[in-house]
Motif scaffolding. Sequence first.
Motif, PDB file in Angstrom:
ATOM      1  N   SER A   1       0.826  -1.203   0.000  1.00  0.00           N
ATOM      2  CA  SER A   1       0.000   0.000   0.000  1.00  0.00           C
ATOM      3  C   SER A   1       0.866   1.262   0.000  1.00  0.00           C
ATOM      4  N   HIS A   2       1.888   1.293   0.845  1.00  0.00           N
ATOM      5  CA  HIS A   2       2.758   2.466   0.907  1.00  0.00           C
ATOM      6  C   HIS A   2       3.571   2.621  -0.384  1.00  0.00           C
ATOM      7  N   LEU A   3       4.011   1.505  -0.922  1.00  0.00           N
ATOM      8  CA  LEU A   3       4.791   1.553  -2.168  1.00  0.00           C
ATOM      9  C   LEU A   3       3.933   2.024  -3.333  1.00  0.00           C
ATOM     10  N   ALA A   4       2.658   1.563  -3.354  1.00  0.00           N
ATOM     11  CA  ALA A   4       1.757   1.998  -4.425  1.00  0.00           C
ATOM     12  C   ALA A   4       1.489   3.487  -4.340  1.00  0.00           C
ATOM     13  N   GLY A   5       1.364   4.012  -3.129  1.00  0.00           N
ATOM     14  CA  GLY A   5       1.152   5.451  -2.993  1.00  0.00           C
ATOM     15  C   GLY A   5       2.360   6.251  -3.414  1.00  0.00           C
ATOM     16  N   SER A   6       3.556   5.803  -3.037  1.00  0.00           N
ATOM     17  CA  SER A   6       4.778   6.532  -3.407  1.00  0.00           C
ATOM     18  C   SER A   6       5.118   6.399  -4.888  1.00  0.00           C
ATOM     19  N   ALA A   7       4.530   5.400  -5.554  1.00  0.00           N
ATOM     20  CA  ALA A   7       4.857   5.166  -6.967  1.00  0.00           C
ATOM     21  C   ALA A   7       4.383   6.289  -7.867  1.00  0.00           C
ATOM     22  N   PHE A   8       3.528   7.180  -7.330  1.00  0.00           N
ATOM     23  CA  PHE A   8       3.098   8.314  -8.152  1.00  0.00           C
ATOM     24  C   PHE A   8       4.285   9.179  -8.575  1.00  0.00           C
ATOM     25  N   THR A   9       5.311   9.219  -7.728  1.00  0.00           N
ATOM     26  CA  THR A   9       6.469  10.060  -8.061  1.00  0.00           C
ATOM     27  C   THR A   9       7.312   9.473  -9.185  1.00  0.00           C
ATOM     28  N   LEU A  10       7.020   8.244  -9.609  1.00  0.00           N
ATOM     29  CA  LEU A  10       7.719   7.712 -10.785  1.00  0.00           C
ATOM     30  C   LEU A  10       7.388   8.496 -12.049  1.00  0.00           C
ATOM     31  N   ALA A  11       6.310   9.270 -11.984  1.00  0.00           N
ATOM     32  CA  ALA A  11       5.963  10.117 -13.137  1.00  0.00           C
ATOM     33  C   ALA A  11       7.059  11.136 -13.452  1.00  0.00           C
ATOM     34  N   LEU A  12       7.970  11.365 -12.510  1.00  0.00           N
ATOM     35  CA  LEU A  12       9.076  12.304 -12.761  1.00  0.00           C
ATOM     36  C   LEU A  12       9.955  11.865 -13.932  1.00  0.00           C
ATOM     37  N   VAL A  13       9.851  10.589 -14.324  1.00  0.00           N
ATOM     38  CA  VAL A  13      10.627  10.129 -15.480  1.00  0.00           C
ATOM     39  C   VAL A  13      10.248  10.930 -16.726  1.00  0.00           C
ATOM     40  N   ALA A  14       8.987  11.323 -16.824  1.00  0.00           N
ATOM     41  CA  ALA A  14       8.506  12.046 -18.008  1.00  0.00           C
ATOM     42  C   ALA A  14       8.448  13.552 -17.787  1.00  0.00           C
ATOM     43  N   ARG A  15       9.177  14.059 -16.816  1.00  0.00           N
ATOM     44  CA  ARG A  15       9.052  15.472 -16.470  1.00  0.00           C
ATOM     45  C   ARG A  15       9.524  16.406 -17.585  1.00  0.00           C
ATOM     46  N   ARG A  16      10.475  15.999 -18.382  1.00  0.00           N
ATOM     47  CA  ARG A  16      10.961  16.873 -19.459  1.00  0.00           C
ATOM     48  C   ARG A  16       9.977  16.918 -20.626  1.00  0.00           C
ATOM     49  N   ARG A  17       9.273  15.783 -20.845  1.00  0.00           N
ATOM     50  CA  ARG A  17       8.364  15.712 -21.995  1.00  0.00           C
ATOM     51  C   ARG A  17       6.978  16.251 -21.660  1.00  0.00           C
TER      52      ARG A  17
END
Length: 415
Positions: free
Chosen positions: A70-86
Amino acid sequence: MDSTREGPGLGWWRTRRGAAFDIALALVVTAVPVLAWLLAAWTAPFLPTIAATGQPAATPQVVSVAGLFSHLAGSAFTLALVARRRFPAAVLSVIIVAEAFGHATLLGLTIALYTLAASGTSRVVLAGGGLLAAVAGLKPWAWTDVPGTAALYLVLGFSGVVVLVAVVLPIVLGLYVNARRGLLASLRERAQRLERERLLLARQVRTEERTRIAREMHDVVAHRVSLMVVHAGALEMKPGREPVAVAEAATRIADIGRQALGELRQAVGVLKVDDVEDSAPLAPQPTLDDLAELVEQSRSAGVPVDYRVEGRRRLANVAERTAYRIVQEGLTNVHKHAFGARTEISLRFLPDRLEVSVRNDAPRRSTGIDLPSGGHGLAGLKERLTLVGGEFESGPSDSGGFRIAARIPIAVPAG
């Protein structure tokens, strides 16, 4: 930094280094809160207890597979930073939503805001994103759980400082980076444009200089060589001449040849100079003082020349050299096409200009001497007159011969 030096791009990244940095950054921002949660959960039982209640100072969460997921799924939103330049705006929206529900960190929010500001987005979008990020960071809906007014003020003060650091500073820094990037791009484009202009100007200067040298070489070589051919032709047509006359003619040919070689060597020496500090040996440029020798050489070759000057001499060096070349080219044409014809050379000084005229009668006989003509002499004279702001005309005369005339201004324009 030039991306071409860092290898090919990958996806929307311009360089592989940028792709590796964004992926690593997203993983680190995602992993830090998970690791902090695990550390807090495992170390909570060993913390000091509160004397009043007998409970640990930090109540640990139950470490289970479900809780960790549950905690990992919530923190996984920050993986969106991979597309921050695009997709900077979309990534910021995802991070804001995750922060509002407690599934993101202020670090991820700060990075997303910085990226949006540095991407050059519109001020409206940036202001809206910053406002939503501040609201998500402050979480005003949770203030009702704060006991007492003093604690509420303390929470508001602390949250305000955090928002100032996590929201305002990254926006200001991103705007600065974007402005600096635009300035550097503008300076780079300007430098490239100036370099292109410099190359074009250098090419134009080289072309003009080569044209000038080619014109000088034509004037020098054509006249000297024509005199040599005329003298040699005279010897060929009269093989029984006295040895003294033959020796005099040979001496004239040798002198004319040496003069031609000297002037040709000077022109070629200019072409060989590469460095600015180098200099080719320069001989004095011809002026009106040298016209008498030029006329005498044609007379000695058998061309009857009438040379006269009217008015007071007053010309700049460039104009005098132009007048000399006009007379020289006129005599060269006489040697080639009307050898032996009576020739008149006139220099007339007027208050504002010098009028130069070279006119010859129709040839009375053929010498049998074939002198090739490239047709560049008259064109070169037109170019010379154009450079000094003068006028030039040429064509057949009323007597069946040929005439060239030029008007050279007394005040020659600079350049």
